[in-house]
Design a protein around this motif. Structure first.
Motif, PDB file in Angstrom:
ATOM      1  N   ALA A  83       0.827  -1.211   0.000  1.00  0.00           N
ATOM      2  CA  ALA A  83       0.000   0.000   0.000  1.00  0.00           C
ATOM      3  C   ALA A  83       0.863   1.263   0.000  1.00  0.00           C
ATOM      4  CB  ALA A  83      -0.936  -0.008   1.218  1.00  0.00           C
ATOM      5  N   PHE A  84       1.898   1.287   0.837  1.00  0.00           N
ATOM      6  CA  PHE A  84       2.791   2.453   0.874  1.00  0.00           C
ATOM      7  C   PHE A  84       3.509   2.628  -0.463  1.00  0.00           C
ATOM      8  CE2 PHE A  84       2.508   2.056   5.559  1.00  0.00           C
ATOM      9  CZ  PHE A  84       2.349   3.392   5.896  1.00  0.00           C
ATOM     10  N   GLY A  85       3.948   1.518  -1.068  1.00  0.00           N
ATOM     11  CA  GLY A  85       4.616   1.596  -2.361  1.00  0.00           C
ATOM     12  C   GLY A  85       3.685   2.088  -3.452  1.00  0.00           C
ATOM     13  N   PHE A  86       2.453   1.607  -3.437  1.00  0.00           N
ATOM     14  CA  PHE A  86       1.469   2.014  -4.436  1.00  0.00           C
ATOM     15  C   PHE A  86       1.219   3.515  -4.382  1.00  0.00           C
ATOM     16  CE2 PHE A  86      -2.850   2.920  -5.829  1.00  0.00           C
ATOM     17  CZ  PHE A  86      -2.949   2.227  -7.021  1.00  0.00           C
ATOM     18  N   VAL A  87       0.977   4.035  -3.197  1.00  0.00           N
ATOM     19  CA  VAL A  87       0.708   5.467  -3.034  1.00  0.00           C
ATOM     20  C   VAL A  87       1.925   6.286  -3.467  1.00  0.00           C
ATOM     21  CG1 VAL A  87       0.224   7.291  -1.362  1.00  0.00           C
ATOM     22  CG2 VAL A  87      -1.008   5.118  -1.231  1.00  0.00           C
ATOM     23  N   THR A  88       3.120   5.799  -3.151  1.00  0.00           N
ATOM     24  CA  THR A  88       4.339   6.515  -3.541  1.00  0.00           C
ATOM     25  C   THR A  88       4.445   6.621  -5.059  1.00  0.00           C
ATOM     26  OG1 THR A  88       5.477   5.726  -1.552  1.00  0.00           O
ATOM     27  CG2 THR A  88       6.847   6.552  -3.346  1.00  0.00           C
ATOM     28  N   GLY A  89       4.248   5.501  -5.767  1.00  0.00           N
ATOM     29  CA  GLY A  89       4.304   5.543  -7.217  1.00  0.00           C
ATOM     30  C   GLY A  89       3.208   6.398  -7.814  1.00  0.00           C
ATOM     31  N   LEU A  90       2.032   6.344  -7.218  1.00  0.00           N
ATOM     32  CA  LEU A  90       0.888   7.129  -7.674  1.00  0.00           C
ATOM     33  C   LEU A  90       1.201   8.625  -7.611  1.00  0.00           C
ATOM     34  CD1 LEU A  90      -2.131   6.323  -8.485  1.00  0.00           C
ATOM     35  CD2 LEU A  90      -2.737   7.069  -6.174  1.00  0.00           C
ATOM     36  N   LEU A  91       1.908   9.045  -6.565  1.00  0.00           N
ATOM     37  CA  LEU A  91       2.226  10.453  -6.383  1.00  0.00           C
ATOM     38  C   LEU A  91       3.460  10.889  -7.172  1.00  0.00           C
ATOM     39  CD1 LEU A  91       1.641  10.787  -2.520  1.00  0.00           C
ATOM     40  CD2 LEU A  91       0.099  11.481  -4.352  1.00  0.00           C
ATOM     41  N   LEU A  92       4.472  10.017  -7.255  1.00  0.00           N
ATOM     42  CA  LEU A  92       5.732  10.406  -7.881  1.00  0.00           C
ATOM     43  C   LEU A  92       5.663  10.519  -9.389  1.00  0.00           C
ATOM     44  CD1 LEU A  92       8.637   8.523  -6.028  1.00  0.00           C
ATOM     45  CD2 LEU A  92       8.161  10.963  -6.078  1.00  0.00           C
ATOM     46  N   ILE A  93       4.814   9.736 -10.040  1.00  0.00           N
ATOM     47  CA  ILE A  93       4.807   9.729 -11.498  1.00  0.00           C
ATOM     48  C   ILE A  93       4.438  11.093 -12.073  1.00  0.00           C
ATOM     49  CG2 ILE A  93       2.399   8.944 -11.644  1.00  0.00           C
ATOM     50  CD1 ILE A  93       5.365   8.064 -13.991  1.00  0.00           C
ATOM     51  N   GLY A  94       3.648  11.870 -11.353  1.00  0.00           N
ATOM     52  CA  GLY A  94       3.272  13.194 -11.841  1.00  0.00           C
ATOM     53  C   GLY A  94       4.467  14.115 -12.023  1.00  0.00           C
ATOM     54  N   PRO A  95       5.196  14.441 -10.943  1.00  0.00           N
ATOM     55  CA  PRO A  95       6.352  15.335 -11.106  1.00  0.00           C
ATOM     56  C   PRO A  95       7.462  14.737 -11.961  1.00  0.00           C
ATOM     57  CG  PRO A  95       6.202  14.492  -8.847  1.00  0.00           C
ATOM     58  CD  PRO A  95       4.920  14.147  -9.524  1.00  0.00           C
ATOM     59  N   LEU A  96       7.695  13.422 -11.873  1.00  0.00           N
ATOM     60  CA  LEU A  96       8.743  12.810 -12.690  1.00  0.00           C
ATOM     61  C   LEU A  96       8.400  12.895 -14.174  1.00  0.00           C
ATOM     62  CD1 LEU A  96       9.708   9.620 -10.623  1.00  0.00           C
ATOM     63  CD2 LEU A  96      10.998  11.753 -10.873  1.00  0.00           C
ATOM     64  N   ALA A  97       7.129  12.724 -14.504  1.00  0.00           N
ATOM     65  CA  ALA A  97       6.711  12.823 -15.902  1.00  0.00           C
ATOM     66  C   ALA A  97       6.872  14.253 -16.424  1.00  0.00           C
ATOM     67  CB  ALA A  97       5.267  12.368 -16.054  1.00  0.00           C
ATOM     68  N   ARG A  98       6.544  15.241 -15.589  1.00  0.00           N
ATOM     69  CA  ARG A  98       6.692  16.634 -16.015  1.00  0.00           C
ATOM     70  C   ARG A  98       8.161  16.988 -16.250  1.00  0.00           C
ATOM     71  NH1 ARG A  98       2.449  17.446 -12.257  1.00  0.00           N
ATOM     72  NH2 ARG A  98       3.920  17.960 -10.602  1.00  0.00           N
ATOM     73  N   LEU A  99       9.047  16.422 -15.437  1.00  0.00           N
ATOM     74  CA  LEU A  99      10.460  16.758 -15.537  1.00  0.00           C
ATOM     75  C   LEU A  99      11.195  15.923 -16.585  1.00  0.00           C
ATOM     76  CD1 LEU A  99      11.333  17.109 -11.734  1.00  0.00           C
ATOM     77  CD2 LEU A  99      11.164  18.962 -13.410  1.00  0.00           C
ATOM     78  N   PHE A 100      10.855  14.646 -16.693  1.00  0.00           N
ATOM     79  CA  PHE A 100      11.643  13.733 -17.526  1.00  0.00           C
ATOM     80  C   PHE A 100      10.824  12.949 -18.550  1.00  0.00           C
ATOM     81  CE2 PHE A 100      13.488  13.929 -13.206  1.00  0.00           C
ATOM     82  CZ  PHE A 100      14.682  14.566 -13.509  1.00  0.00           C
ATOM     83  N   GLY A 101       9.506  13.154 -18.595  1.00  0.00           N
ATOM     84  CA  GLY A 101       8.665  12.358 -19.468  1.00  0.00           C
ATOM     85  C   GLY A 101       8.776  12.746 -20.930  1.00  0.00           C
ATOM     86  N   THR A 102       8.572  11.753 -21.788  1.00  0.00           N
ATOM     87  CA  THR A 102       8.535  11.964 -23.233  1.00  0.00           C
ATOM     88  C   THR A 102       7.213  11.428 -23.741  1.00  0.00           C
ATOM     89  OG1 THR A 102      10.932  11.637 -23.347  1.00  0.00           O
ATOM     90  CG2 THR A 102       9.708  11.552 -25.426  1.00  0.00           C
ATOM     91  N   PRO A 103       6.175  12.268 -23.828  1.00  0.00           N
ATOM     92  CA  PRO A 103       4.859  11.790 -24.264  1.00  0.00           C
ATOM     93  C   PRO A 103       4.904  11.192 -25.654  1.00  0.00           C
ATOM     94  CG  PRO A 103       4.730  14.008 -23.341  1.00  0.00           C
ATOM     95  CD  PRO A 103       6.175  13.695 -23.525  1.00  0.00           C
ATOM     96  N   ALA A 104       4.031  10.216 -25.883  1.00  0.00           N
ATOM     97  CA  ALA A 104       3.930   9.608 -27.208  1.00  0.00           C
ATOM     98  C   ALA A 104       3.385  10.622 -28.198  1.00  0.00           C
ATOM     99  CB  ALA A 104       3.018   8.379 -27.155  1.00  0.00           C
ATOM    100  N   ALA A 105       3.849  10.511 -29.435  1.00  0.00           N
ATOM    101  CA  ALA A 105       3.389  11.433 -30.475  1.00  0.00           C
ATOM    102  C   ALA A 105       1.900  11.243 -30.733  1.00  0.00           C
ATOM    103  CB  ALA A 105       4.175  11.192 -31.758  1.00  0.00           C
ATOM    104  N   ALA A 106       1.192  12.336 -30.850  1.00  0.00           N
ATOM    105  CA  ALA A 106      -0.252  12.263 -31.093  1.00  0.00           C
ATOM    106  C   ALA A 106      -0.524  11.800 -32.517  1.00  0.00           C
ATOM    107  CB  ALA A 106      -0.893  13.631 -30.853  1.00  0.00           C
ATOM    108  N   PHE A 107      -1.592  11.057 -32.703  1.00  0.00           N
ATOM    109  CA  PHE A 107      -1.973  10.565 -34.028  1.00  0.00           C
ATOM    110  C   PHE A 107      -2.662  11.672 -34.804  1.00  0.00           C
ATOM    111  CE2 PHE A 107      -5.098   8.486 -36.848  1.00  0.00           C
ATOM    112  CZ  PHE A 107      -4.209   7.775 -37.651  1.00  0.00           C
ATOM    113  N   ASP A 108      -2.224  11.852 -36.049  1.00  0.00           N
ATOM    114  CA  ASP A 108      -2.773  12.913 -36.884  1.00  0.00           C
ATOM    115  C   ASP A 108      -4.056  12.427 -37.545  1.00  0.00           C
ATOM    116  OD1 ASP A 108      -3.259  15.068 -38.437  1.00  0.00           O
ATOM    117  OD2 ASP A 108      -1.618  14.726 -39.862  1.00  0.00           O
TER     118      ASP A 108
END
Length: 234
Positions: free
Chosen positions: A199-224
């Motif tokens: 449970a503690f690990g789940f909540v940690t990942g749930l919260l961390l992915i937001g800031p980590l994605a903003r700082l280091f994420g590479t979103p998939a290219a949108a389909f045209d």
């Protein structure tokens, strides 16, 4: 007639196994490490985390315990989960910086999971082994990436309050509670399941992915998808 107009371009074949290398390496490392662990005389028990170590200032086990597992069902279940839920996280966190962010999420989730379990059982001297806290961190992170059935988030992280995130989180915690309290887990064999660490690990990942994605994420290219039908133009 120009023969070039008669040619039919064959689309590239989709790879049968399309998991990111990083997720594969994390998954494969678990059974490889367990082979060495099971062959050791002491089963590497000195690397396990013991809750009473927190008061003694011995914190190394918070990290090293993630390298150990209790038996083959335990290690295989975690390896499959690492591959399944680590894949969407690894696809978002790409490149050298993304790789560092991936391992940060993984390790921090495991450490917080073990520490949370230890704080709830400070008087326990039972060793804790396994990467389940880290795995549940990946599950928590993937929960904000997978989206609703039939739709894709396009590499974007869904808000914590999004309905799919809330629904999936409740479901995961319910399953986790049932597994921990009733002991319905492969290879448990009467051993205590540290569902609190999950449970503690789940909540940690749930919260961390937001800031980590903003700082280091590479979103998939949108389909045209244009609203005008026609042949593609160069």
């Amino acid at each position: 007639m120009d023969p070039r107009h008669d040619r039919i371009d064959t689309p590239p074949r989709e790879r049968l196994f399309n998991a990111p290398l990083l997720a594969v390496l994390v998954a494969v490392s678990m059974p490889v490490l367990y082979v060495f662990q099971s062959g050791a005389v002491d089963q590497w028990i000195s690397l396990a985390f013991v809750p009473t170590d927190l008061e003694r200032g011995r914190w190394g086990g918070l990290v090293s315990s993630m390298l150990l597992h209790g038996n083959w069902p335990h290690v295989l279940m975690n390896a499959i989960a690492a591959l399944t839920f680590g894949a969407p996280v690894a696809r978002l966190l790409r490149g050298p910086a993304g790789m560092g962010a991936f391992f940060t999420l993984y390790i921090v989730s495991g450490v917080v999971g073990a520490a949370g379990y230890g704080l709830l059982h400070l008087d326990s001297s039972d060793p804790l082994v396994g990467a389940s806290g880290a795995i549940f961190g990946l599950i928590g992170a993937a929960t904000r990436l997978i989206g609703v059935p039939g739709q894709s988030t396009g590499g974007r992280v869904m808000p914590l309050t999004a309905r799919p995130v809330v629904t999936a989180s409740i479901a995961w915690m319910a399953v986790n509670a049932v597994i921990g309290l009733i002991g319905l887990a492969p290879g448990a064999e009467g051993a205590r399941i540290a569902w609190e660490a999950h449970a503690f690990g789940f909540v940690t990942g749930l919260l961390l992915i937001g800031p980590l994605a903003r700082l280091f994420g590479t979103p998939a290219a949108a389909f045209d998808s244009r609203d005008v039908m026609g042949d593609p133009r160069s």
